[in-house]
Design an enzyme around this catalytic site. Structure first.
Site, PDB file in Angstrom:
ATOM      1  N   TYR A  64     -36.081 -47.260-101.101  1.00 36.22           N
ATOM      2  CA  TYR A  64     -36.966 -47.910-100.135  1.00 36.22           C
ATOM      3  C   TYR A  64     -38.229 -48.465-100.781  1.00 36.22           C
ATOM      4  O   TYR A  64     -39.037 -49.117-100.128  1.00 36.22           O
ATOM      5  CB  TYR A  64     -37.321 -46.958 -99.001  1.00 36.22           C
TER       6      TYR A  64
ATOM      7  N   LYS B 181     -27.966 -35.887-103.977  1.00 32.64           N
ATOM      8  CA  LYS B 181     -26.672 -36.341-104.511  1.00 32.64           C
ATOM      9  C   LYS B 181     -26.745 -36.181-106.030  1.00 32.64           C
ATOM     10  O   LYS B 181     -26.428 -37.090-106.808  1.00 32.64           O
ATOM     11  CB  LYS B 181     -26.473 -37.803-104.068  1.00 32.64           C
TER      12      LYS B 181
ATOM     13  N   ASP C 190     -23.174 -35.468 -99.289  1.00 27.49           N
ATOM     14  CA  ASP C 190     -21.965 -35.768 -98.506  1.00 27.49           C
ATOM     15  C   ASP C 190     -21.460 -34.554 -97.738  1.00 27.49           C
ATOM     16  O   ASP C 190     -21.088 -34.638 -96.574  1.00 27.49           O
ATOM     17  CB  ASP C 190     -20.863 -36.376 -99.376  1.00 27.49           C
TER      18      ASP C 190
ATOM     19  N   ASP D 155     -32.528 -41.041 -94.191  1.00 31.05           N
ATOM     20  CA  ASP D 155     -32.322 -42.108 -93.223  1.00 31.05           C
ATOM     21  C   ASP D 155     -31.001 -41.885 -92.496  1.00 31.05           C
ATOM     22  O   ASP D 155     -30.926 -41.845 -91.266  1.00 31.05           O
ATOM     23  CB  ASP D 155     -32.301 -43.433 -94.002  1.00 31.05           C
TER      24      ASP D 155
END
Ligand code: NAP
Length: 415
Positions: free
Chosen positions: A160, A227, A281, A305
């Protein structure tokens, strides 16, 4: 005293201040608000009535909010010929705490997003989204009552940050050539380029805020979502830095999952905050299959988000999800949905997102009693199936009410 170009600061009320590293809230704080575009005025009117009634009911006139209207979006453009007047930014900066409805983002540019401007000016580095279910609210999952989480999402970096260049641009070509010549990395020449920075400083202040929140509110655990198995030096570093903050700054009151297994026989010692981490995930599976095990979440911008909206869907969707962007002291509370322009001025949409953001604001001021009144009123409405159209269409036997009628029903049930 703050002097603004075109707006007059209320004569009554006092400024929230910061003294000795703490927010000092007077009994009559001046709080700037932007009512917002489209359905903004409808949901703002309802929210303001509910918040004022709750403060009155909780403190019997000893405390009150002195509202100060500031402008952005279509109303600002109409009144002042500007989408985002400097006065608005200065008011939010000066008074520390503010609240806003949704704003139109004109297609085609020319208007720097207020959210981005405020985030940068006030360094609002944490986006905080509590997600809980209210009994009676329709949900797509079988046990929405098990969902009670708060997402802390890093607001200032990760993708972002907006560092990106289109495929074929001189910048993208230069970066591709530089990577090839300096590092022997071969990329297709028609690649677009985006850069994902994540820093120790920004990660640690976000995780620190999330841990403090969890401790203050006696939450059970904090989960670092990342992640890191794929992006080791950004997402993986987020995990490492997160654990460092927990151990180095809160070691006496936190315990890691590893320590629980190796030193405490699989049981979290009483009074300790568990710090754990999940890969992003699998987190989406866990929040559906065992939401009761996840409490406060700290995560990077993109993960946060996706996760915030997925979680909002579990407890009633977009009309119900509150949010805040918070820095060290500055905080801006806001509806998380858009302006829903097709319903503008129909007194129809659900004000709950903005109202619950107002509840977050009352909690931030330390006005817990008033916050509880609002929650009590809303809980009663949902239990009695007194709801706006968006929820009514998903419920059997609902009493569909207008935005303003919903506000009145909440006020009548605050106790
Ligand atoms: P939106 O305004 O969020 O509306 C999409 C749909 O969500 C609505 O048609 C409605 O669904 C439902 N919805 C939204 N708010 C609701 C509420 N309070 N109560 C009940 N249902 C609600 O999204 P959009 O149409 O994509 O965006 C419209 C404008 O808002 C754009 O200019 C966009 O840039 C702006 N926006 C601003 C913000 C912000 O200021 N923070 C955030 C997002 C978008 P149904 O039609 O099914 O009833």
């Amino acid at each position: 005293m703050l002097t603004l170009e075109r707006l007059t600061v209320p004569k009554e009320g006092h400024r929230i201040e910061v003294k000795d590293g703490r927010l000092v809230v007077p009994d009559d704080p001046i709080i700037p608000f932007i009512e917002g575009d489209g359905t903004g005025p409808d949901i703002w009117r309802a929210t303001r009535r509910i918040l004022d009634a709750a403060v009155q009911a909780a403190y019997g006139g000893k405390r009150r909010i002195v509202w100060f209207e500031v402008y952005a979006g279509e109303k600002a453009n109409h009144e002042f010929g500007e989408w985002l007047p400097a006065d608005t930014l200065r008011a939010f900066e000066h008074f520390y705490v503010g609240i806003k409805g949704p704003l139109t983002t004109p297609v085609g540019g020319g208007f720097r997003s207020l959210n981005v401007a405020l985030r940068q000016l006030l360094d609002l580095y944490a986006c905080i989204r509590p997600v809980r279910w209210f009994e009676g609210v329709p949900s797509p999952v079988r046990h929405p009552e098990k969902v009670d989480m708060v997402v802390f999402r890093e607001n200032t970096e990760d993708i972002y940050k907006g560092i990106e260049w289109p495929a074929g641009s001189p910048e993208a070509r230069r970066v591709i050539e530089w990577l090839r010549s300096e590092f022997g990395v071969e990329l297709r020449p028609d690649s677009g380029i985006g850069i994902k920075p994540m820093s120790e400083f920004c990660t640690k202040r976000l995780v620190r805020k999330a841990i403090r929140y969890a401790l203050d509110r006696k939450r059970r655990n904090i989960t670092l979502v990342h992640k890191g198995n794929i992006m080791k030096y950004t997402e993986g570093a987020f995990r490492e830095w997160g654990y460092q903050v927990a151990q180095e700054e809160f070691g006496d009151v936190t315990v890691t999952w590893d320590e629980v297994q190796t030193k405490h026989g699989g049981q979290v010692p009483p009074g300790k905050l568990l710090v754990q981490d999940f890969i992003a995930d699998i987190t989406f599976q866990h929040v559906l299959t065992r939401p009761q095990d996840i409490d406060v979440i700290a995560t990077g911008n993109l993960n946060g988000d996706y996760l915030s909206d997925a979680l909002a869907a579990q407890v009633g969707g977009i009309g119900m999800a509150p949010g805040a962007n918070v820095g060290d002291f500055h905080a801006v509370f806001e509806a998380t949905h858009g302006t829903a322009p097709k319903y503008a001025n129909l007194d129809k949409v659900n004000p709950s997102s903005l109202t619950l953001s107002g509840v977050m604001m009352l909690e931030y001021l330390g006005w817990e009693e008033a916050a509880q009144r609002v929650i009590r009123g809303m809980e009663a409405c949902f239990r009695e199936k007194i709801v706006t159209y968006d929820l009514a269409r998903l419920m059997d036997g609902a009493r569909e009410v207008r935005t303003s009628e919903f506000a009145t029903a909440v006020i009548d049930r605050m106790g």
